[in-house]
Design a protein around this motif. Structure first.
Motif, mmCIF file in Angstrom:
data_model
loop_
_atom_site.group_PDB
_atom_site.id
_atom_site.type_symbol
_atom_site.label_atom_id
_atom_site.label_comp_id
_atom_site.label_asym_id
_atom_site.label_seq_id
_atom_site.Cartn_x
_atom_site.Cartn_y
_atom_site.Cartn_z
ATOM 1 N N ARG A 1 0.812 -1.223 0.000
ATOM 2 C CA ARG A 1 0.000 0.000 0.000
ATOM 3 C C ARG A 1 0.842 1.269 0.000
ATOM 4 N NH1 ARG A 1 -5.121 -1.292 -1.519
ATOM 5 N NH2 ARG A 1 -5.605 -3.368 -0.698
ATOM 6 N N GLY A 2 2.132 1.134 0.268
ATOM 7 C CA GLY A 2 2.992 2.312 0.314
ATOM 8 C C GLY A 2 2.761 3.175 1.540
ATOM 9 N N PHE A 3 2.334 2.563 2.642
ATOM 10 C CA PHE A 3 2.048 3.314 3.863
ATOM 11 C C PHE A 3 3.329 3.614 4.635
ATOM 12 C CE2 PHE A 3 -2.486 1.336 4.197
ATOM 13 C CZ PHE A 3 -2.922 2.186 3.189
ATOM 14 N N GLN A 4 3.313 4.749 5.320
ATOM 15 C CA GLN A 4 4.455 5.155 6.136
ATOM 16 C C GLN A 4 4.115 5.245 7.623
ATOM 17 O OE1 GLN A 4 7.579 5.565 4.921
ATOM 18 N NE2 GLN A 4 6.739 4.895 2.954
ATOM 19 N N SER A 5 2.842 5.167 7.948
ATOM 20 C CA SER A 5 2.424 5.241 9.352
ATOM 21 C C SER A 5 1.270 4.279 9.570
ATOM 22 C CB SER A 5 2.018 6.674 9.730
ATOM 23 O OG SER A 5 0.967 7.132 8.893
ATOM 24 N N LEU A 6 1.168 3.788 10.799
ATOM 25 C CA LEU A 6 0.222 2.714 11.085
ATOM 26 C C LEU A 6 -0.277 2.820 12.523
ATOM 27 C CD1 LEU A 6 -0.747 0.180 9.450
ATOM 28 C CD2 LEU A 6 1.024 -1.107 10.651
ATOM 29 N N ILE A 7 -1.585 2.760 12.691
ATOM 30 C CA ILE A 7 -2.169 2.647 14.025
ATOM 31 C C ILE A 7 -2.292 1.162 14.341
ATOM 32 C CG2 ILE A 7 -4.247 3.019 15.423
ATOM 33 C CD1 ILE A 7 -4.706 5.602 13.867
ATOM 34 N N VAL A 8 -1.782 0.762 15.494
ATOM 35 C CA VAL A 8 -1.767 -0.642 15.908
ATOM 36 C C VAL A 8 -2.830 -0.845 16.980
ATOM 37 C CG1 VAL A 8 -0.391 -2.517 16.862
ATOM 38 C CG2 VAL A 8 0.697 -0.760 15.435
ATOM 39 N N VAL A 9 -3.762 -1.753 16.714
ATOM 40 C CA VAL A 9 -4.849 -2.030 17.655
ATOM 41 C C VAL A 9 -4.697 -3.449 18.191
ATOM 42 C CG1 VAL A 9 -7.357 -2.127 17.985
ATOM 43 C CG2 VAL A 9 -6.369 -0.488 16.357
ATOM 44 N N THR A 10 -4.545 -3.570 19.487
ATOM 45 C CA THR A 10 -4.529 -4.864 20.155
ATOM 46 C C THR A 10 -4.766 -4.629 21.640
ATOM 47 O OG1 THR A 10 -3.335 -6.961 20.390
ATOM 48 C CG2 THR A 10 -2.036 -4.954 20.602
ATOM 49 N N SER A 11 -4.884 -5.694 22.416
ATOM 50 C CA SER A 11 -5.150 -5.551 23.845
ATOM 51 C C SER A 11 -3.985 -4.863 24.547
ATOM 52 C CB SER A 11 -5.393 -6.922 24.474
ATOM 53 O OG SER A 11 -6.530 -7.537 23.903
ATOM 54 N N ILE B 1 1.671 3.824 15.834
ATOM 55 C CA ILE B 1 0.892 4.581 16.805
ATOM 56 C C ILE B 1 0.013 3.590 17.564
ATOM 57 C CG2 ILE B 1 -0.773 6.464 17.116
ATOM 58 C CD1 ILE B 1 0.114 7.319 14.186
ATOM 59 N N PRO B 2 0.332 3.273 18.800
ATOM 60 C CA PRO B 2 -0.427 2.258 19.538
ATOM 61 C C PRO B 2 -1.819 2.743 19.931
ATOM 62 C CG PRO B 2 1.764 2.627 20.501
ATOM 63 C CD PRO B 2 1.498 3.746 19.558
ATOM 64 N N PHE B 3 -2.779 1.829 19.798
ATOM 65 C CA PHE B 3 -4.113 2.049 20.372
ATOM 66 C C PHE B 3 -4.444 0.821 21.204
ATOM 67 C CE2 PHE B 3 -8.763 1.604 20.331
ATOM 68 C CZ PHE B 3 -9.099 2.787 20.973
ATOM 69 N N PRO B 4 -4.074 0.829 22.495
ATOM 70 C CA PRO B 4 -4.317 -0.334 23.347
ATOM 71 C C PRO B 4 -5.797 -0.453 23.720
ATOM 72 C CG PRO B 4 -2.601 1.124 24.233
ATOM 73 C CD PRO B 4 -3.340 1.881 23.200
#
Length: 235
Positions: free
Chosen positions: A135-145, A166-169
């Motif tokens: 996808r050519g992405f440079q940033s990512l929000i990470v969703v997990t517990s 970018i964490p999203f706990p």
């Protein structure tokens, strides 16, 4: 006449020194483990906070309650352009997600990709890296517990050092319903996750030193074999 063996007065203390050394080392290891576990717990958030910024994409690692629904919500309000659901069981389809999240159909049709290859956190990172590069992405929000986030960030940052994470706990309801130290199941979960987190940290450091190639190759082969067996069971 009976001859008695003479013992040096210092022989007994000398024999005790190795025992004391072993006990001291064991105590140091246990103490370090306890301190590390407390530090691990201290970094786990107890409340969900929205990401500080938007990102190119969002990835959610399956395995915990409300992870996917929270990721879909972030996608729906524009925190990312596209969502990867990593670790979907080979027998599950988008329709299964739609049944559990009835309002998700428009997003599932346009902006969601399913990864059925990943079987653990490390292969989550490998598949996420492939998706990000496509996808050519440079940033990512990470969703997990929340308890899984430290290990997920270790694996993802190792796989994609050039991508901003970018964490999203996700904080489960049970986390605040009762203190974790009063629940044997919660305690076991956290201790196991801490052990896995430490193992991941050690392996990543060894990889960077060029000492973890054989272990990495073996784990990757096992993950691929499991993925093939899971795929074969659906045919």
């Amino acid at each position: 006449m009976t001859l008695r063996a003479e013992h040096s007065p210092s022989s007994a203390p000398a024999r005790r020194r190795p025992i004391r050394l072993v006990l001291t080392m064991a105590f140091a290891v246990v103490a370090a483990g306890v301190v590390g576990f407390l530090v691990f717990l201290a970094q786990l958030p107890v409340n969900e906070v929205k990401p500080s910024r938007d990102a190119d994409g969002i990835v959610v690692l399956t395995g915990g309650s409300s992870r996917v629904s929270d990721a879909m919500e972030l996608l729906s309000v524009g925190y990312g352009k596209r969502l990867l659901i990593s670790g979907v069981h080979p027998t599950n389809a988008a329709s299964d997600i739609q049944r559990s999240l009835p309002d998700s159909q428009p997003l599932l049709g346009c902006c969601v990709d399913l990864d059925r290859s990943a079987v653990n956190t490390r292969s989550n990172a490998v598949e996420t890296r492939r998706w990000v590069r496509q996808r050519g992405f440079q940033s990512l929000i990470v969703v997990t517990s929340n308890y899984h986030m430290p290990r997920a960030i270790v694996e993802l940052s190792n796989a994609m050092p050039d991508v901003t994470l970018i964490p999203f706990p996700v904080v489960g309801d049970k986390w605040n319903d009762e203190p974790w130290w009063t629940s044997g199941a919660a305690m076991r979960l956290l201790l196991l996750e801490y052990a896995k987190y430490v193992a991941a940290e050690v392996r990543v450091r060894l990889d960077k030193l060029g000492l973890g190639t054989m272990v990495a190759s073996d784990e990757t082969s096992q993950a691929r074999d499991l993925a093939r067996r899971s795929a074969a069971s659906t045919n």
